[in-house]
Design an enzyme around this catalytic site. Structure first.
Site, PDB file in Angstrom:
ATOM      1  N   ARG A 166      79.915 119.810  88.336  1.00  0.00           N
ATOM      2  CA  ARG A 166      78.526 119.734  87.877  1.00  0.00           C
ATOM      3  C   ARG A 166      77.555 120.121  88.986  1.00  0.00           C
ATOM      4  O   ARG A 166      76.446 120.590  88.723  1.00  0.00           O
ATOM      5  CB  ARG A 166      78.217 118.309  87.422  1.00  0.00           C
ATOM      6  N   ASP A 224      80.042 107.318  81.617  1.00  0.00           N
ATOM      7  CA  ASP A 224      81.381 107.148  82.207  1.00  0.00           C
ATOM      8  C   ASP A 224      81.864 105.706  82.013  1.00  0.00           C
ATOM      9  O   ASP A 224      83.046 105.456  81.760  1.00  0.00           O
ATOM     10  CB  ASP A 224      81.341 107.487  83.704  1.00  0.00           C
ATOM     11  N   ARG A 254      83.066 105.385  78.574  1.00  0.00           N
ATOM     12  CA  ARG A 254      84.395 106.003  78.428  1.00  0.00           C
ATOM     13  C   ARG A 254      85.474 105.071  78.965  1.00  0.00           C
ATOM     14  O   ARG A 254      86.536 104.912  78.352  1.00  0.00           O
ATOM     15  CB  ARG A 254      84.421 107.347  79.189  1.00  0.00           C
ATOM     16  N   HIS A 283      77.508 110.570  88.809  1.00  0.00           N
ATOM     17  CA  HIS A 283      77.986 110.961  87.485  1.00  0.00           C
ATOM     18  C   HIS A 283      78.718 112.284  87.711  1.00  0.00           C
ATOM     19  O   HIS A 283      78.138 113.359  87.641  1.00  0.00           O
ATOM     20  CB  HIS A 283      76.837 111.132  86.495  1.00  0.00           C
TER      21      HIS A 283
END
Ligand code: NAD
Length: 322
Positions: free
Chosen positions: A97, A157, A160, A184
Site C-alpha cells: 500500500r 484488520d 478480520r 494498516h
C-alpha cells in the site's frame, strides 16, 4: 464539532463522501441502509460517476430510511459533521500500500484545503491508502486539531482477526476481543497477549471450547488477516464491503456519541515511545472525535513490533515533506 446537535433540530447528521469509487459508494449505501445520516453528499472529480451513483442510491430510498442524497461540490462540506476521504489516483498496488503515497498525496493537496475552506469544525475520516501516511497528510494539510483527524486504520484488520478467530474457536466474532495495532498494512501487529473471549485469555479459553491452544495456528490466522487485502484484490480487484462497514461503525460511534473503543489511526504522542506519526491503536471515539487514546500494556515483542511498524511509517511520512 457543534453541528450535530444543531443538525438534530434541523436536519440530522450530514456526511460528505469525497471519492465515488467502490469504497466511497459502498459506504454511502451502508449509511443509507443503517439510517445513520439525514444528508449524504458525494463528491468526485468524475461528476457523472457521482451523479449516477446518487441516482442509484436514491432509488433505493423507499426500502431504507429517508435521507437527502446528492452529488455535490466542496461548498457542500459547509455544515457537514464528518467528511470521509475515499479518493484514489487509480494506481495499482505494486508491492505494498505504501507505493500509493506520492500519487494520493497529490490529490490530498487539492482536496483537503478545499474541504477546510468550507468547514473547519468537522471530523475528517480518511480511508485512502497508504492509510496512516494519508491520515497524517490530512492532519497537516487541514491544520485541524488531532482529535478530529482519524484514519479507518486497523479497525478493518481487527474485524478480520475477530472473524477468523471466531470461526476457529466457534464463537460469535462480536464476543472475541483481540486487536490489531500499528500500520494498516504489512507491518501491522496482533496483540495476542491481551486477546480474550468472555474475559478469558486464549490459553485458558481454548480448553473450554475444546480447540488446541496452538500458537502456530494463531499465527497462520494473523497471516491471513495481514494478506487479506491482497488476496481479495487478486480475486475481485478491490475490497469494499468490510471496509465500508468499518467506516459505518466509526461514523456511528461519532454521531451517536458512543464512547466506543475502536482501533483507528490518529496522531500519537509518546505511545510506547512512538510520536508524531499517525498509527492505529484503540481509542475512545465520540462526537468530539478521539476522546482518549488507550495505552495497551503490550508485551516486549509486541512493543518492539509496534515500534518497527512506526519506523516504517515514519520513513514514508518523512519522505513526503509535509
Ligand atoms: P476507486 O478507484 O474505485 O475510487 C477512487 C475514486 O476517487 C474515483 O471515483 C476517482 O474518480 C476519485 N478521485 C480521484 N481523484 C479525485 C479528486 N482529485 N477529487 C475527487 N475525487 C477523486 O478506489 P476504491 O476502491 O474506492 O478505493 C479508494 C481508496 O481506499 C484507495 O486508496 C484504496 O486503496 C483505499 N482502501 C482503503 C481501505 C482501508 O481499509 N483503509 C480498504 C479498501 C480500500
Amino acid at each position: 464539532m457543534g453541528s450535530i446537535l444543531s443538525n438534530q433540530e434541523s436536519h440530522g447528521p450530514k456526511i460528505v463522501v469525497v471519492g465515488a469509487g467502490f469504497v466511497g459508494t459502498t459506504f454511502a449505501y451502508s449509511l443509507l441502509i443503517h439510517g445513520l445520516a439525514s444528508q449524504i453528499v458525494i463528491i468526485d472529480v468524475d461528476r457523472e460517476r457521482a451523479e449516477g451513483e446518487v441516482m442509484d442510491l436514491n432509488h433505493g430510498m423507499p426500502f431504507a430510511f429517508p435521507a437527502k442524497i446528492w452529488a455535490g461540490d466542496y461548498a457542500d462540506c459547509r455544515d457537514a459533521d464528518i467528511v470521509v476521504i475515499a479518493v484514489d489516483r487509480g494506481q495499482k498496488i505494486v508491492q505494498s500500500r505504501l507505493d500509493l503515497a506520492e500519487g494520493n498525496l497529490q490529490i490530498f493537496k487539492q482536496i483537503v484545503p478545499d474541504i477546510a475552506k468550507y468547514n473547519r469544525e468537522c471530523i475528517l475520516l480518511v480511508v485512502s491508502n497508504p492509510l496512516d501516511v494519508m491520515t497524517y497528510a490530512a492532519l497537516k494539510l487541514s491544520g485541524f486539531p488531532a482529535n478530529r483527524v482519524i484514519g479507518s486504520g486497523t479497525l478493518l484488520d481487527t474485524a478480520r482477526l475477530r472473524y477468523l478467530l471466531g470461526e476457529h474457536l466457534q464463537v460469535d466474532p462480536r464476543n472475541v476481543h483481540a486487536y490489531i495495532i500499528g500500520e494498516h498494512g504489512d507491518s501491522e501487529v496482533p496483540v495476542w497477549s491481551l486477546a480474550n473471549v468472555a474475559g478469558i485469555r486464549l490459553k485458558d479459553y481454548c480448553p473450554i471450547c475444546k480447540v488446541p491452544y496452538d500458537t502456530k495456528a494463531f499465527n497462520d490466522l494473523f497471516l491471513k488477516v495481514k494478506n487479506a487485502g491482497y488476496e481479495i484484490i487478486k480475486r475481485k480487484g478491490r475490497t469494499n464491503y468490510a471496509v465500508a462497514l468499518s467506516l459505518t461503525k466509526i461514523v456511528e460511534s461519532i454521531i451517536r456519541d458512543e464512547n466506543a473503543i475502536v482501533t483507528v489511526s490518529c496522531l500519537l504522542k509518546n505511545y510506547h515511545g512512538v510520536s508524531d506519526i499517525c498509527l492505529s491503536v484503540p481509542v475512545i471515539l465520540n462526537r468530539t472525535g478521539v476522546k482518549e487514546i488507550i495505552t495497551l500494556p503490550l508485551d516486549e515483542k509486541e512493543t518492539a513490533d509496534f515500534q518497527k511498524s512506526a519506523a516504517i511509517i515514519k520513513k514514508v511520512t518523512d519522505s513526503l515533506n509535509l
